[in-house]
Design a protein around this motif. Structure first.
Motif, mmCIF file in Angstrom:
data_model
loop_
_atom_site.group_PDB
_atom_site.id
_atom_site.type_symbol
_atom_site.label_atom_id
_atom_site.label_comp_id
_atom_site.label_asym_id
_atom_site.label_seq_id
_atom_site.Cartn_x
_atom_site.Cartn_y
_atom_site.Cartn_z
ATOM 1 N N LEU A 27 0.387 6.328 -7.266
ATOM 2 C CA LEU A 27 -0.864 7.019 -7.596
ATOM 3 C C LEU A 27 -0.712 8.541 -7.503
ATOM 4 O O LEU A 27 -1.287 9.273 -8.311
ATOM 5 C CB LEU A 27 -1.991 6.551 -6.676
ATOM 6 N N LYS A 28 0.053 8.998 -6.554
ATOM 7 C CA LYS A 28 0.277 10.437 -6.424
ATOM 8 C C LYS A 28 1.002 10.983 -7.651
ATOM 9 O O LYS A 28 0.625 12.027 -8.206
ATOM 10 C CB LYS A 28 1.083 10.719 -5.151
ATOM 11 N N ALA A 29 2.018 10.266 -8.122
ATOM 12 C CA ALA A 29 2.756 10.695 -9.324
ATOM 13 C C ALA A 29 1.855 10.619 -10.567
ATOM 14 O O ALA A 29 1.877 11.513 -11.425
ATOM 15 C CB ALA A 29 3.992 9.827 -9.512
ATOM 16 N N ALA A 30 1.032 9.565 -10.656
ATOM 17 C CA ALA A 30 0.127 9.425 -11.803
ATOM 18 C C ALA A 30 -0.917 10.535 -11.809
ATOM 19 O O ALA A 30 -1.292 11.040 -12.881
ATOM 20 C CB ALA A 30 -0.553 8.059 -11.760
ATOM 21 N N TYR A 31 -1.385 10.918 -10.659
ATOM 22 C CA TYR A 31 -2.372 11.996 -10.573
ATOM 23 C C TYR A 31 -1.770 13.314 -11.065
ATOM 24 O O TYR A 31 -2.416 14.068 -11.809
ATOM 25 C CB TYR A 31 -2.871 12.134 -9.131
ATOM 26 N N LEU A 51 0.792 -1.231 0.000
ATOM 27 C CA LEU A 51 0.000 0.000 0.000
ATOM 28 C C LEU A 51 0.829 1.289 0.000
ATOM 29 O O LEU A 51 0.501 2.205 -0.758
ATOM 30 C CB LEU A 51 -0.978 -0.020 1.176
ATOM 31 N N PRO A 52 1.887 1.425 0.768
ATOM 32 C CA PRO A 52 2.660 2.672 0.709
ATOM 33 C C PRO A 52 3.253 2.953 -0.682
ATOM 34 O O PRO A 52 3.279 4.083 -1.138
ATOM 35 C CB PRO A 52 3.777 2.461 1.736
ATOM 36 N N TYR A 53 3.684 1.908 -1.352
ATOM 37 C CA TYR A 53 4.250 2.083 -2.690
ATOM 38 C C TYR A 53 3.165 2.449 -3.695
ATOM 39 O O TYR A 53 3.386 3.286 -4.579
ATOM 40 C CB TYR A 53 4.972 0.807 -3.133
#
Length: 188
Positions: free
Chosen positions: A103-107, A96-98
């Motif tokens: 997801l943050k970078a993809a957003y 989950l942390p990875y």
């Protein structure tokens, strides 16, 4: 009863009581691995697997066919799906942390290039075409052999959905129990 052992039933009773006392004095803060280790060595009839009870209200909701199958043991599909969900849940806890970082970078990338708008419009067109073709195919299949093929497909789909729903229900229930147990251990 052998002469050198004395009363066999009394010896058995003492042995069972000794095991009971040993189990009673186990530390209350056993980890999940320790609990699973203790449970794995106990005979099959002593420790029942984790079961979540289904209330009567839910069985009525699923209809008479589901209510009549509650007394039967879960199908292979049901058990496989439940154990797969538990395994995926455990894996997800580690990953989950990875996933959050990715997801943050993809957003951020999506916000600059607006890819989702393009993909969404293409998906809507594809789903529309598939839906129109699917309706005509379904009508043709259900009219074969005076509807017997359709009835067989309906029964098969019903069995599959009951297995999937039951497996998901049991798997998610076990995950919740593990999650709550982990939270309780983390608070200590």
């Amino acid at each position: 009863q052998r002469p050198n052992l004395g009363n066999a039933s009394f010896a058995r009773e003492l042995y069972i009581h000794a095991l009971t006392y040993l189990i009673q004095v186990l530390p209350p803060d056993l980890t999940i691995e320790e609990q699973l280790g203790v449970r794995s060595i106990l005979p099959q009839g002593v420790v029942e697997p984790l079961r979540l009870e289904v209330c009567n209200r839910e069985s009525v909701q699923f209809g008479a066919t589901y209510a009549s199958r509650i007394d039967q043991p879960p199908s292979l599909l049901h058990r496989t799906l439940a154990s797969t969900i538990v395994q995926l849940f455990i894996l997800l806890r580690f990953v989950l942390p990875y996933i959050y970082t990715i997801l943050k970078a993809a957003y951020q990338y999506e916000r600059t290039h607006k890819i989702s708008e393009k993909v969404l419009s293409q998906i809507i067109d594809i789903v529309d075409v598939i839906g129109k073709c699917g309706l005509s195919l379904t009508g043709a299949i259900y009219s074969m052999a005076d509807g017997r093929v359709g009835q067989t497909l309906t029964d098969t789909a019903s069995w599959f959905m009951e297995g999937v729903a039951g497996g998901i229900h049991d798997g998610v229930g076990e995950c919740i129990v593990i999650w709550e147990h982990k939270k309780a251990n983390d608070r200590r």
